[in-house]
Design a protein around this motif. Structure first.
Motif, short mmCIF file in Angstrom:
data_model
loop_
_atom_site.label_atom_id
_atom_site.label_comp_id
_atom_site.label_asym_id
_atom_site.label_seq_id
_atom_site.Cartn_x
_atom_site.Cartn_y
_atom_site.Cartn_z
N LEU A 141 0.81 -1.22 0.00
CA LEU A 141 0.00 0.00 0.00
C LEU A 141 0.84 1.27 0.00
O LEU A 141 0.64 2.16 -0.83
N ASN A 142 1.76 1.37 0.94
CA ASN A 142 2.52 2.62 1.08
C ASN A 142 3.39 2.88 -0.13
O ASN A 142 3.49 4.02 -0.61
N VAL A 143 4.03 1.84 -0.65
CA VAL A 143 4.91 2.03 -1.81
C VAL A 143 4.11 2.48 -3.03
O VAL A 143 4.52 3.40 -3.75
N LEU A 144 2.95 1.86 -3.27
CA LEU A 144 2.14 2.24 -4.41
C LEU A 144 1.54 3.64 -4.25
O LEU A 144 1.28 4.34 -5.24
N GLU A 145 1.30 4.05 -3.02
CA GLU A 145 0.71 5.37 -2.79
C GLU A 145 1.76 6.47 -2.86
O GLU A 145 1.52 7.52 -3.46
N GLU A 146 2.93 6.24 -2.27
CA GLU A 146 3.94 7.29 -2.19
C GLU A 146 4.91 7.28 -3.36
O GLU A 146 5.61 8.27 -3.60
N GLY A 147 5.00 6.17 -4.08
CA GLY A 147 5.91 6.12 -5.23
C GLY A 147 7.37 6.18 -4.84
O GLY A 147 8.21 6.60 -5.64
N GLU A 148 7.70 5.75 -3.63
CA GLU A 148 9.08 5.82 -3.17
C GLU A 148 9.33 4.76 -2.11
O GLU A 148 8.40 4.19 -1.53
N ARG B 229 12.80 7.50 -5.49
CA ARG B 229 11.48 8.11 -5.68
C ARG B 229 11.24 8.29 -7.17
O ARG B 229 12.10 8.78 -7.89
N CYS B 230 10.06 7.90 -7.64
CA CYS B 230 9.78 7.93 -9.07
C CYS B 230 9.51 9.34 -9.55
O CYS B 230 9.19 10.25 -8.77
N ARG B 231 9.64 9.55 -10.85
CA ARG B 231 9.20 10.77 -11.51
C ARG B 231 7.92 10.48 -12.30
O ARG B 231 6.90 11.12 -12.10
N ALA B 232 8.00 9.53 -13.21
CA ALA B 232 6.81 9.05 -13.93
C ALA B 232 6.36 7.75 -13.25
O ALA B 232 7.08 6.76 -13.27
N PHE B 233 5.18 7.78 -12.63
CA PHE B 233 4.72 6.59 -11.92
C PHE B 233 4.58 5.44 -12.92
O PHE B 233 4.02 5.61 -14.00
N PRO B 234 5.10 4.26 -12.57
CA PRO B 234 5.07 3.15 -13.53
C PRO B 234 3.65 2.68 -13.82
O PRO B 234 2.74 2.87 -13.00
N PHE B 235 3.49 2.06 -14.98
CA PHE B 235 2.22 1.41 -15.31
C PHE B 235 2.28 0.03 -14.68
O PHE B 235 2.96 -0.87 -15.17
#
Length: 378
Positions: free
Chosen positions: A232-239, A273-279
């Motif tokens: 949950l946290n990784v998918l929400e925060e992207g980092e 930390r991502c810039r473009a959230f992955p598909f």
């Protein structure tokens, strides 16, 4: 406002309609069970100008037309790293040697809309359906058509934990190398800590890139009960952070590590930390329910049983036009049986490929041997 954003409104039942969403409405997460009839083809005159992924099977640069993310899904990771490698042989195997023929039948309108909703909203796509329905192939199709490179794949099993997807640190190998260096009195030198760290598929997908990577988290329903919540946290925060690098950040703020692609990237202060959230495509065979917090963070798509046109297209993409014509009777028999039995599309492909070399009546017997119900008692 981008014109395509104004065309999306999520109804209370979770469906997608083509009208402007008012500012008082909350953005929702749709859940759709696409129709599988032949009438589901949107046709050449459908209002699909907002679609980034078109399901044509033809590569294009439409990802450049994707508008900026919603404010709540805007990430600022950096500096940018190099894009991942080009698509590999695994995607070619998934999509078929004649994959250009996929343009003969586009996915249904609702399937296209939900895939594009995940792209626009920068949300994971949760795809459920029977084995062989094309859940995993969808990730490869999107990556191939939009030129997003190699698909990062994380096959989930009952022993999988979040760390497997993020990174692995081989502390034992580092200790052994240190001992060897001590025993040889400095004639060998152990590598730095980055030599013993490798990002997993999820960790690699979250690197800051200009274009989104495609990540396939396959068969999430086979995981331990804790993994969906851990995501949950990784998918929400992207980092995420790498504690081993955080501890030495004051001495080594920049450390080179290996990615799932086999390339080296620099991690600063132990944070990725991502810039473009992955598909992200999460697949499930429907063997278990997922917690509501995970469902809230995903766009849901249920793939129904393929119809005759879809099956013929799959056969055509993998085996060619002649195989689709000569195997039409097997396709019809497969469809008839699938109404009461659990069958997988790859069983049909195996049967059509093998029976091409056999004459009647051997052909029918071989097909019956290969296409057996997956839910029958053993």
């Amino acid at each position: 406002m981008h014109p395509s954003l104004g065309s999306l409104r999520w109804s209370g039942s979770g469906g997608c309609s083509c009208s402007r969403r008012t500012k008082d409405e909350e953005p929702g997460v749709p859940e759709v069970n696409p129709r599988t009839s032949e009438d589901d083809d949107p046709g050449p005159d459908a209002p699909d100008e907002w679609l980034i992924y078109r399901g044509t099977g033809e590569p294009h640069d439409g990802i450049g037309a994707l508008p900026g993310p919603p404010p709540w899904r805007d990430f600022d990771g950096g500096p940018l790293v190099e894009p991942g490698p080009a698509a590999e042989s695994s995607s070619a195997r998934r999509l078929g040697a004649y994959r250009h023929m996929a343009q003969l039948h586009r996915p249904g309108a609702e399937e296209l809309e939900i895939v594009n909703a995940a792209l626009y909203l920068r949300r994971p796509l949760l795809v459920t359906g029977d084995p062989g329905a094309g859940k995993s192939t969808l990730a490869h199709a999107v990556a191939y058509e939009l030129g997003l490179g190699r698909v990062l794949r994380w096959p989930v099993v009952s022993r999988s934990v979040l760390g497997d997807g993020l990174y692995r640190y081989d502390a034992i190998a580092r200790l052994q190398d240190t001992q060897i260096a001590r025993d040889t009195r400095g004639t060998t030198t152990p590598g730095g800590i980055g030599s013993y760290l490798r990002l997993g598929p999820l960790g690699t997908a979250l690197l800051p890139t200009a274009k989104p990577r495609v990540l396939l988290i396959d068969e999430l329903d086979k995981s331990d009960i804790d993994l969906p919540n851990d995501l949950l946290n990784v998918l929400e925060e992207g980092e995420f952070t790498i504690p081993e690098l955080e501890r030495i950040a004051d001495r080594e703020p920049e450390v080179e590590v290996l990615t799932d692609d086999g390339a080296k990237v620099t991690v600063r202060d132990g944070l990725i930390r991502c810039r473009a959230f992955p598909f992200v495509v999460l697949t499930s065979n429907g063997e278990r329910d997922f917690p509501a917090p995970l469902l809230r963070r995903c766009v849901s798509l249920e793939l129904g049983r393929p119809d005759h046109k879809r099956l013929a297209t799959v056969v055509r993409a993998h085996l060619g036009e002649e195989a689709a014509r000569s195997g039409d009777d097997l396709i019809q028999a497969f469809l008839s049986r699938s109404r009461s039995e659990l069958l997988a599309t790859d069983q049909l492909l195996n049967a059509i490929y093998l029976t091409h070399y056999a004459a009647q009546p051997t052909r029918d017997r071989i097909a019956d041997l290969l296409i057996q119900a997956l839910d029958r008692p053993r």
